[in-house]
Design a protein around this motif. Structure first.
Motif, PDB file in Angstrom:
ATOM      1  N   LEU A 137       2.407  -3.551   6.977  1.00 47.04           N
ATOM      2  CA  LEU A 137       1.120  -3.462   6.304  1.00 47.04           C
ATOM      3  C   LEU A 137       0.319  -2.337   6.934  1.00 47.04           C
ATOM      4  CD1 LEU A 137       0.086  -7.185   5.962  1.00 47.04           C
ATOM      5  CD2 LEU A 137       0.495  -5.583   4.115  1.00 47.04           C
ATOM      6  N   GLU A 173      -2.935  -1.557   5.265  1.00 50.37           N
ATOM      7  CA  GLU A 173      -4.310  -1.881   4.901  1.00 50.37           C
ATOM      8  C   GLU A 173      -4.377  -3.312   4.382  1.00 50.37           C
ATOM      9  OE1 GLU A 173      -6.516   0.804   2.340  1.00 50.37           O
ATOM     10  OE2 GLU A 173      -5.206   2.447   2.954  1.00 50.37           O
ATOM     11  N   ALA A 213      -6.223  -7.948  -0.665  1.00 51.66           N
ATOM     12  CA  ALA A 213      -5.539  -6.761  -1.180  1.00 51.66           C
ATOM     13  C   ALA A 213      -4.739  -6.145  -0.039  1.00 51.66           C
ATOM     14  CB  ALA A 213      -6.549  -5.755  -1.723  1.00 51.66           C
ATOM     15  N   LEU A 214      -3.482  -5.819  -0.315  1.00 49.75           N
ATOM     16  CA  LEU A 214      -2.586  -5.279   0.705  1.00 49.75           C
ATOM     17  C   LEU A 214      -2.046  -3.917   0.289  1.00 49.75           C
ATOM     18  CD1 LEU A 214      -0.409  -8.494   1.243  1.00 49.75           C
ATOM     19  CD2 LEU A 214      -2.426  -7.790   2.558  1.00 49.75           C
ATOM     20  N   VAL A 215      -1.858  -3.046   1.281  1.00 46.85           N
ATOM     21  CA  VAL A 215      -1.152  -1.787   1.077  1.00 46.85           C
ATOM     22  C   VAL A 215      -0.049  -1.733   2.123  1.00 46.85           C
ATOM     23  CG1 VAL A 215      -1.288   0.727   1.017  1.00 46.85           C
ATOM     24  CG2 VAL A 215      -3.240  -0.638   0.213  1.00 46.85           C
ATOM     25  N   ARG A 262       3.284   0.731  -1.723  1.00 42.83           N
ATOM     26  CA  ARG A 262       3.145  -0.388  -2.649  1.00 42.83           C
ATOM     27  C   ARG A 262       1.853  -1.148  -2.360  1.00 42.83           C
ATOM     28  NH1 ARG A 262       7.691  -5.113  -3.366  1.00 42.83           N
ATOM     29  NH2 ARG A 262       6.800  -6.101  -5.191  1.00 42.83           N
ATOM     30  N   GLU A 263       1.173  -1.577  -3.425  1.00 47.65           N
ATOM     31  CA  GLU A 263      -0.058  -2.339  -3.297  1.00 47.65           C
ATOM     32  C   GLU A 263       0.129  -3.695  -3.957  1.00 47.65           C
ATOM     33  OE1 GLU A 263      -3.484  -0.170  -4.652  1.00 47.65           O
ATOM     34  OE2 GLU A 263      -2.682   1.703  -3.861  1.00 47.65           O
ATOM     35  N   TYR A 286       5.628  -8.731   1.338  1.00 46.50           N
ATOM     36  CA  TYR A 286       6.130  -7.708   0.417  1.00 46.50           C
ATOM     37  C   TYR A 286       6.927  -8.362  -0.711  1.00 46.50           C
ATOM     38  CZ  TYR A 286       8.156  -3.170  -0.897  1.00 46.50           C
ATOM     39  OH  TYR A 286       8.522  -2.026  -1.563  1.00 46.50           O
ATOM     40  N   THR A 289       2.717   0.630  -7.380  1.00 48.90           N
ATOM     41  CA  THR A 289       3.801   1.118  -6.529  1.00 48.90           C
ATOM     42  C   THR A 289       3.666   2.622  -6.379  1.00 48.90           C
ATOM     43  OG1 THR A 289       5.266   1.292  -8.439  1.00 48.90           O
ATOM     44  CG2 THR A 289       5.426  -0.717  -7.138  1.00 48.90           C
TER      45      THR A 289
END
Length: 82
Positions: free
Chosen positions: A4, A6, A16-18, A23-24, A73, A81
């Motif tokens: 990860l 962010e 919210a993940l980056v 990929r988000e 993920y 993406t």
């Protein structure tokens, strides 16, 4: 190895993940809170849940709970993406 990079609290137990490959996604914390365990009890309070942070590429909370970036993920709702 996916990590990860962010994490931003969105409200309503969603994060919210980056990921390191661009990929988000959205992590739905409500699903996690359906489980039981001593580390999950504090997360039931939204004020505590939103204290989420990243440490060494994993999603973490101050009580020591750590979620694997690989598992996130595989399970988060994808929004974009790279």
């Amino acid at each position: 190895m996916i990590k990860l990079v962010e994490a931003h609290y969105l409200g309503d137990f969603r994060v919210a993940l980056v990921f390191s490959d661009g990929r988000e996604g959205i992590f739905l914390g409500q699903d996690l809170l359906k489980r039981s365990g001593p580390l999950l009890i504090p997360l039931q309070d939204e004020a505590y849940f939103k204290r989420v942070f990243i440490d060494a590429g994993a999603l973490c909370w101050p009580n020591g709970l750590e979620l694997s970036p690989q598992r996130l993920y595989e399970t988060c709702r994808v929004v974009a993406t790279a």
